[in-house]
Structure formats: structure tokens, C-alpha cells
Design a protein around this motif. Structure first.
Motif, PDB file in Angstrom:
ATOM      1  N   PHE A  27       0.824  -1.203   0.000  1.00 13.52           N
ATOM      2  CA  PHE A  27       0.000   0.000   0.000  1.00 13.52           C
ATOM      3  C   PHE A  27       0.860   1.255   0.000  1.00 13.52           C
ATOM      4  O   PHE A  27       0.525   2.258   0.625  1.00 13.52           O
ATOM      5  CB  PHE A  27      -0.923   0.023   1.226  1.00 13.52           C
ATOM      6  CG  PHE A  27      -1.797  -1.182   1.378  1.00 13.52           C
ATOM      7  CD1 PHE A  27      -2.421  -1.756   0.279  1.00 13.52           C
ATOM      8  CD2 PHE A  27      -1.996  -1.750   2.626  1.00 13.52           C
ATOM      9  CE1 PHE A  27      -3.234  -2.869   0.419  1.00 13.52           C
ATOM     10  CE2 PHE A  27      -2.812  -2.855   2.775  1.00 13.52           C
ATOM     11  CZ  PHE A  27      -3.434  -3.426   1.668  1.00 13.52           C
ATOM     12  N   GLY A  28       2.000   1.188  -0.676  1.00 12.72           N
ATOM     13  CA  GLY A  28       2.886   2.350  -0.699  1.00 12.72           C
ATOM     14  C   GLY A  28       3.396   2.704   0.685  1.00 12.72           C
ATOM     15  O   GLY A  28       3.619   3.882   0.980  1.00 12.72           O
ATOM     16  N   LEU A  29       3.612   1.700   1.527  1.00 15.29           N
ATOM     17  CA  LEU A  29       3.964   1.970   2.925  1.00 15.29           C
ATOM     18  C   LEU A  29       5.272   2.740   3.069  1.00 15.29           C
ATOM     19  O   LEU A  29       5.387   3.619   3.930  1.00 15.29           O
ATOM     20  CB  LEU A  29       4.028   0.660   3.712  1.00 15.29           C
ATOM     21  CG  LEU A  29       2.682  -0.042   3.900  1.00 15.29           C
ATOM     22  CD1 LEU A  29       2.865  -1.405   4.542  1.00 15.29           C
ATOM     23  CD2 LEU A  29       1.750   0.823   4.746  1.00 15.29           C
ATOM     24  N   CYS A  30       6.268   2.431   2.229  1.00 17.23           N
ATOM     25  CA  CYS A  30       7.533   3.150   2.342  1.00 17.23           C
ATOM     26  C   CYS A  30       7.373   4.616   1.967  1.00 17.23           C
ATOM     27  O   CYS A  30       8.132   5.474   2.419  1.00 17.23           O
ATOM     28  CB  CYS A  30       8.609   2.496   1.480  1.00 17.23           C
ATOM     29  SG  CYS A  30       8.269   2.508  -0.290  1.00 17.23           S
ATOM     30  N   CYS A  31       6.363   4.918   1.139  1.00 20.89           N
ATOM     31  CA  CYS A  31       6.119   6.292   0.692  1.00 20.89           C
ATOM     32  C   CYS A  31       5.325   7.102   1.709  1.00 20.89           C
ATOM     33  O   CYS A  31       5.104   8.306   1.511  1.00 20.89           O
ATOM     34  CB  CYS A  31       5.359   6.277  -0.634  1.00 20.89           C
ATOM     35  SG  CYS A  31       6.188   5.371  -1.954  1.00 20.89           S
ATOM     36  N   VAL A  32       4.898   6.434   2.774  1.00 19.45           N
ATOM     37  CA  VAL A  32       4.106   7.117   3.801  1.00 19.45           C
ATOM     38  C   VAL A  32       4.781   7.027   5.170  1.00 19.45           C
ATOM     39  O   VAL A  32       4.955   8.033   5.864  1.00 19.45           O
ATOM     40  CB  VAL A  32       2.685   6.518   3.901  1.00 19.45           C
ATOM     41  CG1 VAL A  32       1.825   7.357   4.848  1.00 19.45           C
ATOM     42  CG2 VAL A  32       2.032   6.418   2.537  1.00 19.45           C
ATOM     43  N   ALA A  33       5.169   5.832   5.544  1.00 17.95           N
ATOM     44  CA  ALA A  33       5.657   5.600   6.906  1.00 17.95           C
ATOM     45  C   ALA A  33       6.977   6.285   7.196  1.00 17.95           C
ATOM     46  O   ALA A  33       7.243   6.672   8.338  1.00 17.95           O
ATOM     47  CB  ALA A  33       5.796   4.093   7.145  1.00 17.95           C
ATOM     48  N   LEU A  34       7.823   6.446   6.181  1.00 17.55           N
ATOM     49  CA  LEU A  34       9.166   6.955   6.404  1.00 17.55           C
ATOM     50  C   LEU A  34       9.240   8.474   6.472  1.00 17.55           C
ATOM     51  O   LEU A  34       8.461   9.176   5.832  1.00 17.55           O
ATOM     52  CB  LEU A  34      10.096   6.480   5.282  1.00 17.55           C
ATOM     53  CG  LEU A  34      10.245   4.978   5.084  1.00 17.55           C
ATOM     54  CD1 LEU A  34      11.161   4.718   3.899  1.00 17.55           C
ATOM     55  CD2 LEU A  34      10.788   4.314   6.333  1.00 17.55           C
ATOM     56  N   TYR A  35      10.216   8.950   7.217  1.00 15.99           N
ATOM     57  CA  TYR A  35      10.596  10.362   7.192  1.00 15.99           C
ATOM     58  C   TYR A  35      11.434  10.591   5.944  1.00 15.99           C
ATOM     59  O   TYR A  35      12.316   9.778   5.623  1.00 15.99           O
ATOM     60  CB  TYR A  35      11.395  10.704   8.453  1.00 15.99           C
ATOM     61  CG  TYR A  35      12.235  11.949   8.329  1.00 15.99           C
ATOM     62  CD1 TYR A  35      11.668  13.211   8.435  1.00 15.99           C
ATOM     63  CD2 TYR A  35      13.615  11.860   8.091  1.00 15.99           C
ATOM     64  CE1 TYR A  35      12.442  14.362   8.317  1.00 15.99           C
ATOM     65  CE2 TYR A  35      14.398  13.000   7.972  1.00 15.99           C
ATOM     66  CZ  TYR A  35      13.806  14.241   8.080  1.00 15.99           C
ATOM     67  OH  TYR A  35      14.568  15.371   7.956  1.00 15.99           O
ATOM     68  N   PHE A  36      11.176  11.660   5.216  1.00 18.47           N
ATOM     69  CA  PHE A  36      11.950  11.996   4.022  1.00 18.47           C
ATOM     70  C   PHE A  36      12.733  13.279   4.252  1.00 18.47           C
ATOM     71  O   PHE A  36      12.249  14.207   4.909  1.00 18.47           O
ATOM     72  CB  PHE A  36      11.029  12.254   2.815  1.00 18.47           C
ATOM     73  CG  PHE A  36      10.467  11.030   2.157  1.00 18.47           C
ATOM     74  CD1 PHE A  36      10.724   9.757   2.624  1.00 18.47           C
ATOM     75  CD2 PHE A  36       9.664  11.172   1.035  1.00 18.47           C
ATOM     76  CE1 PHE A  36      10.192   8.643   2.002  1.00 18.47           C
ATOM     77  CE2 PHE A  36       9.129  10.070   0.397  1.00 18.47           C
ATOM     78  CZ  PHE A  36       9.388   8.802   0.878  1.00 18.47           C
ATOM     79  N   SER A  37      13.909  13.335   3.657  1.00 20.78           N
ATOM     80  CA  SER A  37      14.679  14.579   3.624  1.00 20.78           C
ATOM     81  C   SER A  37      15.136  14.806   2.191  1.00 20.78           C
ATOM     82  O   SER A  37      15.773  13.935   1.588  1.00 20.78           O
ATOM     83  CB  SER A  37      15.900  14.482   4.542  1.00 20.78           C
ATOM     84  OG  SER A  37      16.754  15.602   4.352  1.00 20.78           O
ATOM     85  N   ASP A  45      11.125  17.348   1.874  1.00 21.99           N
ATOM     86  CA  ASP A  45      11.148  17.066   3.304  1.00 21.99           C
ATOM     87  C   ASP A  45       9.743  16.618   3.701  1.00 21.99           C
ATOM     88  O   ASP A  45       8.760  17.293   3.376  1.00 21.99           O
ATOM     89  CB  ASP A  45      11.530  18.311   4.100  1.00 21.99           C
ATOM     90  CG  ASP A  45      12.972  18.733   3.865  1.00 21.99           C
ATOM     91  OD1 ASP A  45      13.783  17.873   3.469  1.00 21.99           O
ATOM     92  OD2 ASP A  45      13.286  19.920   4.069  1.00 21.99           O
ATOM     93  N   LYS A  46       9.631  15.474   4.363  1.00 23.08           N
ATOM     94  CA  LYS A  46       8.324  14.908   4.693  1.00 23.08           C
ATOM     95  C   LYS A  46       8.378  14.243   6.052  1.00 23.08           C
ATOM     96  O   LYS A  46       9.332  13.529   6.358  1.00 23.08           O
ATOM     97  CB  LYS A  46       7.916  13.877   3.634  1.00 23.08           C
ATOM     98  CG  LYS A  46       6.550  13.246   3.862  1.00 23.08           C
ATOM     99  CD  LYS A  46       6.299  12.099   2.890  1.00 23.08           C
ATOM    100  CE  LYS A  46       6.986  10.824   3.327  1.00 23.08           C
ATOM    101  NZ  LYS A  46       6.450  10.294   4.611  1.00 23.08           N
ATOM    102  N   ASN A  47       7.374  14.472   6.878  1.00 23.16           N
ATOM    103  CA  ASN A  47       7.285  13.820   8.174  1.00 23.16           C
ATOM    104  C   ASN A  47       6.833  12.374   8.018  1.00 23.16           C
ATOM    105  O   ASN A  47       6.108  12.032   7.084  1.00 23.16           O
ATOM    106  CB  ASN A  47       6.301  14.551   9.090  1.00 23.16           C
ATOM    107  CG  ASN A  47       6.782  15.942   9.460  1.00 23.16           C
ATOM    108  OD1 ASN A  47       7.978  16.156   9.656  1.00 23.16           O
ATOM    109  ND2 ASN A  47       5.860  16.886   9.550  1.00 23.16           N
ATOM    110  N   ALA A  48       7.247  11.537   8.936  1.00 25.83           N
ATOM    111  CA  ALA A  48       6.782  10.156   8.951  1.00 25.83           C
ATOM    112  C   ALA A  48       5.268  10.142   9.119  1.00 25.83           C
ATOM    113  O   ALA A  48       4.717  10.895   9.929  1.00 25.83           O
ATOM    114  CB  ALA A  48       7.443   9.392  10.089  1.00 25.83           C
ATOM    115  N   GLY A  49       4.594   9.309   8.338  1.00 23.63           N
ATOM    116  CA  GLY A  49       3.143   9.211   8.415  1.00 23.63           C
ATOM    117  C   GLY A  49       2.414  10.063   7.406  1.00 23.63           C
ATOM    118  O   GLY A  49       1.185   9.954   7.268  1.00 23.63           O
TER     119      GLY A  49
END
Length: 289
Positions: A27-37, A45-49
Motif C-alpha cells: 500500500f505504498g507503505l515506504c512512501c508514507v511511513a518513512l521520514y523523508f529529507s 522534506d516529509k514527516n513520517a506518516g
């Protein structure tokens, strides 16, 4: 997990096929669950979740086909070891985080836990293929069985799992495996030079020219190999667990008998059609461009 559930567990095969990402069943979990920089090669830059801006309603990435052109090295390098589809289809029985939003935060946490367990399964599965470690294969097999069964726990049970303890127990066996493999690889190896004596676990080798360094049987666990030059090197029996391969040059290097190398490490490095790889790993597409 009931006894019947445990009896029906399907264990990873020696080719790691159960431990490869299957995005079609995630379900695209890596694209949502992870923090991005963005500074680490992610889109923003993206917050986890929070969903990535490139994640579509069908859970596909709208820029997946041109990640390299966009400089998204963080996305290229990431590998969930098959944890995504396990969480989506087994832990949550196909119910995605959009349809069941009350479970979303827990699902993202479970994904991070599952990824760690699947990473351990990757290493244990490889260790069981290494002949120099045959004397501890029984212990390795038992540990693989133990970790695999943990991946079938309920989400609530996974949230309560002490993953650090599991990692410590697995690492003791992996260290023993490494010692056995590296010892065999070092047989007949010439005496260490002054340069070789600086190598070892956690070594800072950023940008280093290693083309003439004999790395057979070396312990490079956790080494910083960022932009290191490994061209043409024979890496038989070299332990690369946790090493940072970002932009490392692996052109014409022989990694076919190196140990504890992952797809994510290769994806972060530079190589070519002459780079020799372990049978369990796939040549990154961008190496052939």
C-alpha cells in the motif's frame, strides 16, 4: 499466532525471493511511513506518516520511471526486504490505511518493525548458503525459524516486540558466520600493508582509493565507503553488513563472493555490466545506462 498458523508458515527460500519488495501487493507503505529529507535524495522534506506527494491513489509512484533523472537517490536505494507486502497482506489482511484510517499509525509502525525483521531474515538466509559456516548451520536455521515466526505475529504483538534483543541474538550468529567465511577467504593472503591495517569495522573510507588494497576477507561492517574507489577489486569473503555504499565505484569489482551485501547498498553505488554480483542480488537498472 495459533499453532495451526505457525505450522503453515512459509519460510524464505535460498534465493531470497520472499524477501524482495513486491510493490503490487503493498500500500505504498515506504512512501508514507518513512521520514523523508530532500537533502538525502527524496522528493521533499516529509514527516513520517505523511504520504509522499508522488504517491497516487492506486499506491503507485508517478515518477518511479525516472527517479535517476530527478536525482532521487534516496528512493532508488531504499529496500523494504519484502516487509511491505507482508504487512499489507498478512498483518492487515489486505485492508489498506486509507480504508481503515484508524489503523494507519499502527500500520506504519508495524511496517518499520517488520522491515527490521525481514532484514534479519535476509542475512540469516544468506548465512545458510555459506559453506564455511556449515558448523553453525543448525543454529542459523533455528534462528531463521524463530525470526520468521515473529513476522506472523498480530500487529499488537509486533508493537510489543523487543526488536533490539532479536537483533542482538541474530548478530551474534552473523558475527560467527563472518569470522568463519573471512578466515577461509584470508588463507594464502599476503601480509597486511600499513594501509590495510587501518581497515576494519566502521572504518572511515570516504573517497578512499582502494583499487590496490587487498580486501579479501576484510571486515568492513558499518564502513563508510561513500564515493570510495573499489574498481576491479576482488572482494571475496568481504563482510559489508551495514556499510555505506553511496556513490561507491564498483565498476569491474568482483562482489560475487562477498557477504551480507544488500540490494539497497548496490542501488546506492555505481557499477557496470562487468561488476560481478552475488546470485541473490539484481544489477541496478541505472548501472546499464
Amino acid at each position: 499466532m495459533s499453532k495451526n498458523d505457525a505450522d503453515s508458515v512459509s519460510f524464505p527460500d535460498k534465493n531470497h525471493s520472499d524477501l524482495r519488495a513486491d510493490c503490487e501487493h503493498c500500500f505504498g507503505l515506504c512512501c508514507v511511513a518513512l521520514y523523508f529529507s530532500a537533502s538525502e535524495g527524496f522528493p521533499v522534506d516529509k514527516n513520517a506518516g505523511e504520504p509522499c506527494l508522488n504517491l497516487q491513489p492506486d499506491y503507485r509512484c508517478c515518477v518511479h520511471g525516472n527517479l535517476l533523472e530527478r536525482g532521487l537517490k534516496g528512493c532508488i536505494a531504499f529496500d523494504c526486504f519484502g516487509a511491505g507486502q507482508k504487512v499489507a497482506q498478512v498483518s492487515y489482511g489486505g485492508s489498506d490505511w486509507r480504508r481503515v484510517p484508524e489503523s494507519s499509525n499502527q500500520m506504519f509502525e508495524v511496517f518499520l518493525i517488520m522491515r527490521q525483521l525481514h532484514e534479519l531474515l535476509w542475512y540469516l538466509t544468506e548465512a545458510l548458503t555459506l559453506q564455511p559456516a556449515h558448523s553453525i548451520h543448525e543454529a542459523l536455521s533455528s534462528m531463521l525459524d524463530r525470526i520468521e515466526r515473529l513476522t506472523y505475529l498480530s500487529p499488537d504483538a509486533l508493537m510489543d516486540l523487543d526488536v533490539a534483543t532479536q537483533r542482538e541474538d541474530v548478530n551474534r550468529l552473523l558475527l560467527k558466520t563472518s569470522e568463519l567465511v573471512r578466515s577461509e577467504a584470508r588463507q594464502g593472503k599476503r601480509t597486511y600493508s600499513k594501509r590495510q591495517k587501518t581497515l576494519g569495522r566502521g572504518a572511515d573510507l570516504m573517497g578512499a582509493d582502494l583499487t590496490r588494497v587487498d580486501l579479501r576477507g576484510a571486515n568492513l561492517r558499518g564502513a563508510y565507503l561513500i564515493a570510495a574507489d573499489l574498481r576491479g577489486n576482488d572482494l571475496n569473503g568481504t563482510d559489508f553488513i551495514g556499510a555505506d555504499f553511496r556513490d561507491a565505484d564498483l565498476r569491474e569489482a568482483d562482489l560475487s563472493k562477498s557477504i551480507f551485501l544488500t540490494q539497497a547498498q548496490l542501488n546506492a553505488a555505481k557499477g557496470d555490466i562487468n561488476t560481478k554480483l552475488p546470485a541473490s542480488l539484481i544489477r541496478p537498472r541505472h548501472w546499464c545506462i
